[in-house]
Design a protein around this motif. Structure first.
Motif, PDB file in Angstrom:
ATOM      1  N   GLU A 104      -4.640  20.270 -21.287  1.00 42.61           N
ATOM      2  CA  GLU A 104      -4.094  18.913 -21.317  1.00 42.61           C
ATOM      3  C   GLU A 104      -4.879  18.004 -20.375  1.00 42.61           C
ATOM      4  O   GLU A 104      -5.176  16.849 -20.704  1.00 42.61           O
ATOM      5  CB  GLU A 104      -2.619  18.929 -20.918  1.00 42.61           C
ATOM      6  CG  GLU A 104      -1.670  19.410 -22.009  1.00 42.61           C
ATOM      7  CD  GLU A 104      -1.477  18.382 -23.114  1.00 42.61           C
ATOM      8  OE1 GLU A 104      -1.945  17.246 -22.967  1.00 42.61           O
ATOM      9  OE2 GLU A 104      -0.858  18.732 -24.128  1.00 42.61           O
ATOM     10  N   GLU A 105      -5.209  18.525 -19.204  1.00 43.64           N
ATOM     11  CA  GLU A 105      -5.981  17.738 -18.242  1.00 43.64           C
ATOM     12  C   GLU A 105      -7.379  17.444 -18.785  1.00 43.64           C
ATOM     13  O   GLU A 105      -7.899  16.332 -18.633  1.00 43.64           O
ATOM     14  CB  GLU A 105      -6.068  18.490 -16.912  1.00 43.64           C
ATOM     15  CG  GLU A 105      -4.723  18.634 -16.206  1.00 43.64           C
ATOM     16  CD  GLU A 105      -4.815  19.475 -14.945  1.00 43.64           C
ATOM     17  OE1 GLU A 105      -5.932  19.934 -14.619  1.00 43.64           O
ATOM     18  OE2 GLU A 105      -3.775  19.671 -14.287  1.00 43.64           O
TER      19      GLU A 105
ATOM     20  N   LYS B  72      -8.183  17.331 -21.949  1.00 41.19           N
ATOM     21  CA  LYS B  72      -8.017  16.394 -23.063  1.00 41.19           C
ATOM     22  C   LYS B  72      -7.985  14.958 -22.546  1.00 41.19           C
ATOM     23  O   LYS B  72      -8.623  14.061 -23.117  1.00 41.19           O
ATOM     24  CB  LYS B  72      -6.734  16.700 -23.833  1.00 41.19           C
ATOM     25  CG  LYS B  72      -6.510  15.791 -25.040  1.00 41.19           C
ATOM     26  CD  LYS B  72      -5.135  15.997 -25.653  1.00 41.19           C
ATOM     27  CE  LYS B  72      -4.057  15.325 -24.832  1.00 41.19           C
ATOM     28  NZ  LYS B  72      -2.728  15.352 -25.513  1.00 41.19           N
ATOM     29  N   THR B  73      -7.265  14.745 -21.461  1.00 37.94           N
ATOM     30  CA  THR B  73      -7.202  13.411 -20.863  1.00 37.94           C
ATOM     31  C   THR B  73      -8.583  12.963 -20.400  1.00 37.94           C
ATOM     32  O   THR B  73      -8.986  11.813 -20.616  1.00 37.94           O
ATOM     33  CB  THR B  73      -6.220  13.404 -19.679  1.00 37.94           C
ATOM     34  OG1 THR B  73      -4.914  13.759 -20.148  1.00 37.94           O
ATOM     35  CG2 THR B  73      -6.164  12.033 -19.024  1.00 37.94           C
TER      36      THR B  73
ATOM     37  N   HIS C 254     -10.645  12.033 -23.511  1.00 35.36           N
ATOM     38  CA  HIS C 254     -10.194  10.783 -24.124  1.00 35.36           C
ATOM     39  C   HIS C 254     -10.563   9.567 -23.278  1.00 35.36           C
ATOM     40  O   HIS C 254     -10.823   8.488 -23.818  1.00 35.36           O
ATOM     41  CB  HIS C 254      -8.680  10.822 -24.332  1.00 35.36           C
ATOM     42  CG  HIS C 254      -8.280  11.665 -25.506  1.00 35.36           C
ATOM     43  ND1 HIS C 254      -7.016  11.653 -26.035  1.00 35.36           N
ATOM     44  CD2 HIS C 254      -8.974  12.554 -26.255  1.00 35.36           C
ATOM     45  CE1 HIS C 254      -6.949  12.488 -27.053  1.00 35.36           C
ATOM     46  NE2 HIS C 254      -8.120  13.052 -27.204  1.00 35.36           N
ATOM     47  N   ASP C 255     -10.577   9.737 -21.956  1.00 31.12           N
ATOM     48  CA  ASP C 255     -10.841   8.613 -21.060  1.00 31.12           C
ATOM     49  C   ASP C 255     -12.329   8.379 -20.807  1.00 31.12           C
ATOM     50  O   ASP C 255     -12.703   7.349 -20.235  1.00 31.12           O
ATOM     51  CB  ASP C 255     -10.142   8.835 -19.714  1.00 31.12           C
ATOM     52  CG  ASP C 255      -8.623   8.748 -19.829  1.00 31.12           C
ATOM     53  OD1 ASP C 255      -8.130   8.286 -20.871  1.00 31.12           O
ATOM     54  OD2 ASP C 255      -7.937   9.161 -18.872  1.00 31.12           O
TER      55      ASP C 255
ATOM     56  N   ARG D 102      -5.181  21.656 -28.793  1.00 33.49           N
ATOM     57  CA  ARG D 102      -5.669  20.897 -27.638  1.00 33.49           C
ATOM     58  C   ARG D 102      -7.188  20.964 -27.568  1.00 33.49           C
ATOM     59  O   ARG D 102      -7.845  19.979 -27.226  1.00 33.49           O
ATOM     60  CB  ARG D 102      -5.070  21.442 -26.345  1.00 33.49           C
ATOM     61  CG  ARG D 102      -3.594  21.244 -26.181  1.00 33.49           C
ATOM     62  CD  ARG D 102      -3.175  19.785 -26.216  1.00 33.49           C
ATOM     63  NE  ARG D 102      -1.737  19.666 -26.086  1.00 33.49           N
ATOM     64  CZ  ARG D 102      -0.875  19.862 -27.075  1.00 33.49           C
ATOM     65  NH1 ARG D 102      -1.313  20.176 -28.279  1.00 33.49           N
ATOM     66  NH2 ARG D 102       0.419  19.734 -26.880  1.00 33.49           N
TER      67      ARG D 102
END
Length: 213
Positions: free
Chosen positions: A74-75, A77-78, A81-82, A131
């Motif tokens: 999840e981290e 993925k962020t 995306h950023d 993910r």
């Protein structure tokens, strides 16, 4: 004015969050320091909570390990995306972060194994693989564009990148081969590019037909 006292339900939710966090941290440490002795009991003991309590949150040890890996993904993925880069630079930035994440988390990244292949788990909606798709979809699409490869090859690119950037092999390159992070990233970048180009050449040949994916 006295502070408002938390009610019992709020206190229980706080305890649950704390215990889950302790378990997630503990299982990562156990995998790294005591992989052969890893069990729900050992993770619970390291977390300082009872085994029965641990089983209230996670039905099996595999569920606990999967929850830890999913949190790491999840981290990442962020981060993906950023990221503001584009083209091959975006792919290289995410690839380097992936290598850094694997080296930081060590054996915790390789403990979770499955009998099913990447594509089967992707189609089944496996949470960890889903993910992974969210992490790599945009960087690999950018890489395909940079290589002048068709966007329709994205699924195969994810398949190949998953094979070549396996955490077990990244750790092997670092620990056994002694490669630095820069060397690992450069090697994986070249290998993934070569695999994509080779796959595209073979599958575009009239001598080989692959199922439509």
């Amino acid at each position: 004015m006295r502070p408002r006292r938390c009610n019992t339900e709020e206190s229980m939710r706080s305890d649950t969050r704390r215990n889950i966090r302790l378990l997630l941290n503990a299982v990562a440490e156990e995998i790294e320091e005591n992989p052969t002795g890893l069990s729900m009991q050992s993770a619970a003991a390291r977390a300082g909570i009872g085994t029965a309590t641990a089983y209230r949150y996670f039905s099996t040890l595999d569920d606990l390990v999967a929850a830890y890996v999913l949190e790491v993904f999840e981290e990442l993925k962020t981060f993906s995306h950023d990221a503001t880069e584009s083209g091959a630079e975006l792919f290289n930035v995410v690839l380097r972060e992936w290598v850094d994440v694997v080296l930081r988390n060590g054996q915790a990244m390789v403990h979770l194994r499955s009998r099913s292949g990447f594509l089967q788990r992707l189609d089944a909606g496996n949470p960890v693989i889903d993910r992974s798709r969210e992490i790599w979809e945009r960087p690999l699409a950018s890489l395909l564009d940079d290589m002048d490869e068709p966007a329709t090859d994205l699924r195969w690119a994810m398949f190949l990148a998953n094979i070549l950037s396996d955490p077990r092999e990244i750790l092997d390159l670092h620990r056994a081969a002694g490669l630095s992070v820069d060397e690992i990233c450069a090697s994986l970048d070249g290998a993934i590019r070569g695999a994509i180009a080779g796959w595209s050449t073979v599958t575009s040949s009239t001598d080989m037909l692959l199922p439509d994916v």
